[in-house]
Design a protein around this motif. Structure first.
Motif, PDB file in Angstrom:
ATOM      1  N   SER A 212       3.213  -1.249 -34.809  1.00 44.24           N
ATOM      2  CA  SER A 212       3.271  -0.219 -33.766  1.00 44.24           C
ATOM      3  C   SER A 212       3.648  -0.883 -32.448  1.00 44.24           C
ATOM      4  O   SER A 212       3.074  -1.902 -32.074  1.00 44.24           O
ATOM      5  N   PHE A 213       4.614  -0.321 -31.773  1.00 44.99           N
ATOM      6  CA  PHE A 213       5.056  -0.893 -30.495  1.00 44.99           C
ATOM      7  C   PHE A 213       4.931   0.082 -29.330  1.00 44.99           C
ATOM      8  O   PHE A 213       5.165  -0.296 -28.192  1.00 44.99           O
ATOM      9  N   SER A 214       4.577   1.361 -29.619  1.00 47.89           N
ATOM     10  CA  SER A 214       4.605   2.334 -28.523  1.00 47.89           C
ATOM     11  C   SER A 214       3.494   2.070 -27.508  1.00 47.89           C
ATOM     12  O   SER A 214       3.694   2.268 -26.303  1.00 47.89           O
ATOM     13  N   GLY A 215       2.320   1.597 -27.969  1.00 49.59           N
ATOM     14  CA  GLY A 215       1.223   1.306 -27.037  1.00 49.59           C
ATOM     15  C   GLY A 215       1.598   0.175 -26.090  1.00 49.59           C
ATOM     16  O   GLY A 215       1.312   0.222 -24.888  1.00 49.59           O
ATOM     17  N   LEU A 216       2.271  -0.818 -26.625  1.00 50.21           N
ATOM     18  CA  LEU A 216       2.691  -1.960 -25.794  1.00 50.21           C
ATOM     19  C   LEU A 216       3.711  -1.511 -24.750  1.00 50.21           C
ATOM     20  O   LEU A 216       3.642  -1.906 -23.584  1.00 50.21           O
ATOM     21  N   LYS A 217       4.622  -0.658 -25.197  1.00 47.46           N
ATOM     22  CA  LYS A 217       5.656  -0.137 -24.290  1.00 47.46           C
ATOM     23  C   LYS A 217       4.997   0.645 -23.145  1.00 47.46           C
ATOM     24  O   LYS A 217       5.358   0.483 -21.975  1.00 47.46           O
ATOM     25  N   THR A 218       3.994   1.462 -23.483  1.00 47.18           N
ATOM     26  CA  THR A 218       3.293   2.244 -22.461  1.00 47.18           C
ATOM     27  C   THR A 218       2.532   1.310 -21.515  1.00 47.18           C
ATOM     28  O   THR A 218       2.493   1.541 -20.302  1.00 47.18           O
ATOM     29  N   ALA A 219       1.957   0.240 -22.067  1.00 44.39           N
ATOM     30  CA  ALA A 219       1.227  -0.716 -21.225  1.00 44.39           C
ATOM     31  C   ALA A 219       2.176  -1.382 -20.223  1.00 44.39           C
ATOM     32  O   ALA A 219       1.800  -1.638 -19.077  1.00 44.39           O
ATOM     33  N   VAL A 220       3.404  -1.645 -20.655  1.00 39.95           N
ATOM     34  CA  VAL A 220       4.393  -2.214 -19.723  1.00 39.95           C
ATOM     35  C   VAL A 220       4.691  -1.200 -18.614  1.00 39.95           C
ATOM     36  O   VAL A 220       4.729  -1.530 -17.430  1.00 39.95           O
ATOM     37  N   ARG A 221       4.855   0.045 -19.029  1.00 43.15           N
ATOM     38  CA  ARG A 221       5.126   1.133 -18.066  1.00 43.15           C
ATOM     39  C   ARG A 221       4.023   1.184 -16.998  1.00 43.15           C
ATOM     40  O   ARG A 221       4.279   1.193 -15.797  1.00 43.15           O
ATOM     41  N   TYR A 222       2.751   1.180 -17.449  1.00 41.39           N
ATOM     42  CA  TYR A 222       1.624   1.239 -16.502  1.00 41.39           C
ATOM     43  C   TYR A 222       1.581  -0.013 -15.630  1.00 41.39           C
ATOM     44  O   TYR A 222       1.291   0.069 -14.437  1.00 41.39           O
ATOM     45  N   GLY A 223       1.873  -1.146 -16.239  1.00 38.48           N
ATOM     46  CA  GLY A 223       1.872  -2.397 -15.472  1.00 38.48           C
ATOM     47  C   GLY A 223       2.909  -2.356 -14.355  1.00 38.48           C
ATOM     48  O   GLY A 223       2.652  -2.807 -13.228  1.00 38.48           O
ATOM     49  N   LEU A 224       4.064  -1.790 -14.669  1.00 40.88           N
ATOM     50  CA  LEU A 224       5.106  -1.699 -13.645  1.00 40.88           C
ATOM     51  C   LEU A 224       4.718  -0.699 -12.560  1.00 40.88           C
ATOM     52  O   LEU A 224       4.981  -0.919 -11.374  1.00 40.88           O
ATOM     53  N   ASP A 225       4.092   0.390 -12.991  1.00 39.98           N
ATOM     54  CA  ASP A 225       3.624   1.376 -12.000  1.00 39.98           C
ATOM     55  C   ASP A 225       2.624   0.742 -11.048  1.00 39.98           C
ATOM     56  O   ASP A 225       2.680   0.951  -9.836  1.00 39.98           O
ATOM     57  N   ARG A 226       1.683  -0.028 -11.626  1.00 36.92           N
ATOM     58  CA  ARG A 226       0.672  -0.692 -10.790  1.00 36.92           C
ATOM     59  C   ARG A 226       1.338  -1.651  -9.812  1.00 36.92           C
ATOM     60  O   ARG A 226       1.028  -1.684  -8.639  1.00 36.92           O
ATOM     61  N   ALA A 227       2.317  -2.423 -10.335  1.00 33.95           N
ATOM     62  CA  ALA A 227       3.009  -3.391  -9.483  1.00 33.95           C
ATOM     63  C   ALA A 227       3.746  -2.669  -8.359  1.00 33.95           C
ATOM     64  O   ALA A 227       3.735  -3.088  -7.205  1.00 33.95           O
ATOM     65  N   ALA A 228       4.365  -1.553  -8.702  1.00 35.48           N
ATOM     66  CA  ALA A 228       5.108  -0.796  -7.692  1.00 35.48           C
ATOM     67  C   ALA A 228       4.151  -0.206  -6.678  1.00 35.48           C
ATOM     68  O   ALA A 228       4.435  -0.165  -5.478  1.00 35.48           O
ATOM     69  N   GLY A 229       2.980   0.235  -7.174  1.00 35.73           N
ATOM     70  CA  GLY A 229       1.963   0.806  -6.292  1.00 35.73           C
ATOM     71  C   GLY A 229       1.509  -0.210  -5.265  1.00 35.73           C
ATOM     72  O   GLY A 229       1.362   0.089  -4.080  1.00 35.73           O
ATOM     73  N   ARG A 230       1.321  -1.440  -5.748  1.00 34.30           N
ATOM     74  CA  ARG A 230       0.884  -2.497  -4.827  1.00 34.30           C
ATOM     75  C   ARG A 230       1.946  -2.769  -3.788  1.00 34.30           C
ATOM     76  O   ARG A 230       1.666  -3.107  -2.660  1.00 34.30           O
ATOM     77  N   ARG A 231       3.207  -2.606  -4.194  1.00 33.44           N
ATOM     78  CA  ARG A 231       4.281  -2.947  -3.263  1.00 33.44           C
ATOM     79  C   ARG A 231       4.643  -1.788  -2.343  1.00 33.44           C
ATOM     80  O   ARG A 231       4.720  -1.927  -1.153  1.00 33.44           O
ATOM     81  N   ALA A 232       4.927  -0.621  -2.975  1.00 37.66           N
ATOM     82  CA  ALA A 232       5.479   0.455  -2.166  1.00 37.66           C
ATOM     83  C   ALA A 232       4.571   1.673  -2.074  1.00 37.66           C
ATOM     84  O   ALA A 232       4.869   2.620  -1.361  1.00 37.66           O
ATOM     85  N   GLY A 233       3.450   1.652  -2.801  1.00 40.07           N
ATOM     86  CA  GLY A 233       2.532   2.781  -2.754  1.00 40.07           C
ATOM     87  C   GLY A 233       3.051   3.994  -3.499  1.00 40.07           C
ATOM     88  O   GLY A 233       2.604   5.111  -3.286  1.00 40.07           O
TER      89      GLY A 233
END
Ligand code: KG4
Ligand code: ZN
Length: 354
Positions: A212-233
């Motif tokens: 199964s790879f969909s959970g990992l893909k979603t985790a990457v998505r959330y990780g990028l969102d968090r990173a973007a949140g830290r940078r640009a809110g």
């Protein structure tokens, strides 16, 4: 016996001449990657048209390189599925016309059987039972081929294929198409410890031998969102990865690759340890088998389970990605068993179907 293989299931136009299902006399691959790159993925209509245009020259080149004319060919093998319907029709139509004109026998081959048979090409030491992990853009499957050449499906992906996950994550990170080689490239040299610290991702657990790879893909998505949140809110839009800092992209890519490779390795190793009958040879095939980190991880796992490194077959780059030599090899075996009579194009064809 000489087999002319023809492969057009996705974005490679390929023709090959293979002797006795094992020896490659030629294997010509015309890649359409440049044609589809601007679109960020394969455009089915363009792929089909391009196959029709390229096939005559690609087949001629395969015969010429092999130093054998069509009059020396004994069998034609063509991919009839799975794949893109228009692309498959282009190959099957061309192969049928050629077979009819020359009065040659023709077999319809499953692209999955083709990937499996890439293990037999250039590897004289293959002994059955053979355990194969097929990791490509469309499939992730664990198959055991027993002493009689019969297949047993041991595990398969429950959602995305491994290559599909690489391609989707690469797109999120703003990397080019196809994404697998891009992730492999940017992750090279990045320490896994640094990557997991900067961009932590959970280990994948799936019961049994499925993937199964969909959970990992979603985790990457959330990780990028968090990173973007830290940078640009604000939330990062899909595909906005191009705006990310290259150092961060490399860390995220390496972290994803680490988890994806670990999962493929875990399931492969578990299958090798538990397969009944026990496998004597292991093989890793399909486009994702090009991944440098996966090759190393699977080689180490093979040594752990089998006690020797040469129990593992790792085909070279041309045989991992889509090519017609593997189709010729599978077609040769199918023909010997009296199978492969159907030439019906089937975009969702499975294993060894006739
Ligand atoms: O077997 P293949 O050529 O076509 C299919 O039958 O799907 O596999 C293509 C897939 C793509 O998803 C591509 O991103 C992936 O193989 N791939 C890789 C690498 N090279 C190709 N994935 C990870 N690392 C690579 N080095
Ligand atoms: Zn393939």
């Amino acid at each position: 016996m000489l087999t002319l293989g023809i492969e057009t299931s996705c974005d490679e136009t390929s023709a090959a001449v293979v002797e006795d299902g094992r020896e490659i006399l030629s294997n010509v691959v015309s890649s359409q990657v440049a044609l589809h790159r601007d679109f960020g993925g394969v455009v089915p209509e363009l792929a089909a048209r391009s196959h029709v245009e390229r096939l005559p020259a690609v087949v001629d080149a395969a015969l010429e390189t092999a130093g054998r004319g069509l009059d020396r060919i004994d069998l034609i093998a063509v991919t009839r599925g799975p794949g893109l319907v228009g692309a498959l029709l282009a190959g099957v139509g061309f192969a049928r016309a050629l077979a009819w004109e020359r009065g040659l026998p023709i077999v319809g081959v499953s692209h999955l059987d083709g990937h499996l048979h890439s293990a037999f090409l250039e590897s004289p030491g293959v002994r059955l039972p053979l355990l194969v992990l097929i990791a490509s853009g469309g499939h992730t499957e664990l198959v055991l081929m027993d002493d009689n050449g019969e297949y047993r499906l041991l595990g398969r992906t429950l959602d995305d294929a491994a290559g599909e996950a690489f391609d989707k994550v690469a797109r999120m990170l703003g990397l080019g198409y196809p994404g697998g080689p891009e992730i492999d490239r940017v992750a090279a040299g990045v320490s896994v410890i640094d990557a997991q610290k900067a961009f932590p991702l959970p280990r994948i657990h799936v019961d049994g031998l499925d993937f199964s790879f969909s959970g990992l893909k979603t985790a990457v998505r959330y990780g990028l969102d968090r990173a973007a949140g830290r940078r640009a809110g604000q939330r990062l839009d899909p595909g906005a990865g191009a705006m990310l800092d290259p150092g961060f992209v490399a860390l995220a890519a390496a972290s994803f690759q680490h988890r994806a490779v670990e999962h493929l390795r875990d399931q492969f190793q578990a299958a090798a340890a538990t397969a009944v009958p026990a496998a004597r040879t292991l093989a890793l095939v399909g486009g994702v088998a090009m991944n440098s980190s996966l090759r190393a991880a699977v080689a180490a796992a093979a040594e752990r389970v089998m006690g020797r490194r040469d129990a593992l077959v790792l085909p070279g780059p041309t045989l991992c990605t889509d090519n017609a030599a593997m189709i010729a090899a599978a077609g040769h075996a199918l023909h010997a068993r009296g199978g492969g009579r159907s030439l019906a194009v089937d975009p969702s064809l499975r294993w060894g179907a006739t």
